[in-house]
Design an enzyme around this catalytic site. Structure first.
Site, PDB file in Angstrom:
ATOM      1  N   HIS A  18      -7.259  57.501  32.352  1.00  0.00           N
ATOM      2  CA  HIS A  18      -6.468  57.326  33.580  1.00  0.00           C
ATOM      3  C   HIS A  18      -6.395  55.840  33.956  1.00  0.00           C
ATOM      4  O   HIS A  18      -5.340  55.329  34.324  1.00  0.00           O
ATOM      5  CB  HIS A  18      -7.125  58.052  34.766  1.00  0.00           C
ATOM      6  CG  HIS A  18      -7.222  59.544  34.636  1.00  0.00           C
ATOM      7  ND1 HIS A  18      -8.396  60.230  34.840  1.00  0.00           N
ATOM      8  CD2 HIS A  18      -6.282  60.485  34.344  1.00  0.00           C
ATOM      9  CE1 HIS A  18      -8.189  61.532  34.688  1.00  0.00           C
ATOM     10  NE2 HIS A  18      -6.914  61.712  34.370  1.00  0.00           N
ATOM     11  N   LYS A  42      -7.492  74.798  40.634  1.00  0.00           N
ATOM     12  CA  LYS A  42      -8.214  74.405  39.412  1.00  0.00           C
ATOM     13  C   LYS A  42      -9.720  74.377  39.631  1.00  0.00           C
ATOM     14  O   LYS A  42     -10.468  74.022  38.730  1.00  0.00           O
ATOM     15  CB  LYS A  42      -7.743  73.020  38.959  1.00  0.00           C
ATOM     16  CG  LYS A  42      -6.330  73.010  38.433  1.00  0.00           C
ATOM     17  CD  LYS A  42      -5.988  71.704  37.760  1.00  0.00           C
ATOM     18  CE  LYS A  42      -4.577  71.727  37.246  1.00  0.00           C
ATOM     19  NZ  LYS A  42      -4.106  70.399  36.841  1.00  0.00           N
ATOM     20  N   ARG A  91      -0.944  62.160  26.093  1.00  0.00           N
ATOM     21  CA  ARG A  91      -1.994  61.910  25.108  1.00  0.00           C
ATOM     22  C   ARG A  91      -1.563  62.336  23.719  1.00  0.00           C
ATOM     23  O   ARG A  91      -1.627  61.588  22.776  1.00  0.00           O
ATOM     24  CB  ARG A  91      -3.269  62.667  25.485  1.00  0.00           C
ATOM     25  CG  ARG A  91      -4.085  61.937  26.494  1.00  0.00           C
ATOM     26  CD  ARG A  91      -5.057  62.851  27.146  1.00  0.00           C
ATOM     27  NE  ARG A  91      -4.378  63.854  27.943  1.00  0.00           N
ATOM     28  CZ  ARG A  91      -4.971  64.653  28.790  1.00  0.00           C
ATOM     29  NH1 ARG A  91      -6.264  64.592  28.927  1.00  0.00           N
ATOM     30  NH2 ARG A  91      -4.297  65.507  29.505  1.00  0.00           N
ATOM     31  N   SER A 129     -10.766  64.829  31.339  1.00  0.00           N
ATOM     32  CA  SER A 129     -11.820  65.074  32.335  1.00  0.00           C
ATOM     33  C   SER A 129     -12.585  66.349  31.980  1.00  0.00           C
ATOM     34  O   SER A 129     -13.794  66.422  32.131  1.00  0.00           O
ATOM     35  CB  SER A 129     -11.210  65.220  33.729  1.00  0.00           C
ATOM     36  OG  SER A 129     -10.485  64.068  34.081  1.00  0.00           O
TER      37      SER A 129
HETATM   38  P1  ADP Z   1      -3.266  67.015  36.135  1.00  0.00           P
HETATM   39  O1  ADP Z   1      -4.096  68.095  36.740  1.00  0.00           O
HETATM   40  O2  ADP Z   1      -2.081  66.643  36.956  1.00  0.00           O
HETATM   41  O3  ADP Z   1      -2.928  67.194  34.681  1.00  0.00           O
HETATM   42  P2  ADP Z   1      -5.120  64.962  35.312  1.00  0.00           P
HETATM   43  O4  ADP Z   1      -6.072  64.243  36.185  1.00  0.00           O
HETATM   44  O5  ADP Z   1      -5.695  65.826  34.240  1.00  0.00           O
HETATM   45  O6  ADP Z   1      -4.199  65.761  36.281  1.00  0.00           O
HETATM   46  O7  ADP Z   1      -4.120  63.927  34.638  1.00  0.00           O
HETATM   47  C1  ADP Z   1      -3.284  63.088  35.368  1.00  0.00           C
HETATM   48  C2  ADP Z   1      -2.323  62.409  34.410  1.00  0.00           C
HETATM   49  O8  ADP Z   1      -3.041  61.527  33.556  1.00  0.00           O
HETATM   50  C3  ADP Z   1      -1.572  63.356  33.489  1.00  0.00           C
HETATM   51  O9  ADP Z   1      -0.257  62.866  33.305  1.00  0.00           O
HETATM   52  C4  ADP Z   1      -2.362  63.286  32.194  1.00  0.00           C
HETATM   53  O10 ADP Z   1      -1.537  63.584  31.068  1.00  0.00           O
HETATM   54  C5  ADP Z   1      -2.758  61.825  32.206  1.00  0.00           C
HETATM   55  N1  ADP Z   1      -3.954  61.559  31.401  1.00  0.00           N
HETATM   56  C6  ADP Z   1      -5.150  62.167  31.451  1.00  0.00           C
HETATM   57  N2  ADP Z   1      -6.006  61.667  30.538  1.00  0.00           N
HETATM   58  C7  ADP Z   1      -5.313  60.711  29.863  1.00  0.00           C
HETATM   59  C8  ADP Z   1      -5.622  59.836  28.761  1.00  0.00           C
HETATM   60  N3  ADP Z   1      -6.802  59.879  28.146  1.00  0.00           N
HETATM   61  N4  ADP Z   1      -4.641  58.988  28.358  1.00  0.00           N
HETATM   62  C9  ADP Z   1      -3.435  58.995  28.956  1.00  0.00           C
HETATM   63  N5  ADP Z   1      -3.067  59.790  29.967  1.00  0.00           N
HETATM   64  C10 ADP Z   1      -4.004  60.638  30.421  1.00  0.00           C
END
Ligand code: ADP
Length: 161
Positions: A18, A42, A91, A129
């Protein structure tokens, strides 16, 4: 024109994946607002207050990045904030289908708002995460995946379970 972008997500908790997206977006946009969704469905490990506070600490060095929580539809929140760009990170191919569906739905809901995708940096492509939480539960050291203070908070939370 002030170019600003919203970066929404659950951030349970924030990872270096992130933070990489946030840093790169902050170089392109005048202002980046990281928007933490409550995402009660979630069942997040961290409360929304904790998630916001961790993001604030991890992005404190970036002058044009703000962090807030929001409830409800992201496009409604973007409109309220007068922002027209939503950033999402990609990703791998597996992210694509869901993100594509969501971007198209959001476009139907609010045509004036554009979703911009940023590719992960290759060294973070595997980070999520969810996996990090599982790794901590199994006793792994996750300091190379999340900032040290987040790793400590994860250990504290998960060892109390
Ligand atoms: P959500 O519940 O909206 O998916 P996340 O916190 O899991 O929330 O992710 C927020 C954003 O960050 C999403 O667009 C996700 O694809 C992106 N993201 C999460 N991990 C990574 C990573 N390692 N590299 C790039 N983007 C990421």
């Amino acid at each position: 024109m002030n170019r600003s972008a919203l970066y929404p997500g659950t951030f349970d908790p924030v990872t270096y994946g992130h933070l990489d997206i946030i840093e790169r977006a902050s170089r392109i946009y005048d202002e980046v607002l990281v928007s933490v969704a409550h995402s009660e469905e979630k069942k997040p490990l961290f409360s929304v207050k904790e998630r916001v506070s961790m993001l604030k600490e991890a992005t404190g060095h970036l002058g044009n990045v703000g962090v807030e929580d929001f409830e409800g539809l992201v496009v409604e929140y973007a409109k309220k904030k007068k922002m027209r760009v939503i950033i999402r990170g990609l990703r791998m191919i597996s992210d694509f289908e869901f993100e594509f569906q969501m971007a198209l739905t959001n476009r139907k809901l609010a045509e004036e708002i554009e979703t911009i995708f940023m590719m992960t940096s290759d060294n973070y492509s595997y980070l999520s995460s969810k996996l990090i939480k599982e790794a901590v539960t199994l006793g792994a050291d996750v300091k190379s995946f999340v900032p040290p203070f987040v790793a400590d908070k994860l250990k504290e939370k998960l060892s109390r379970r």
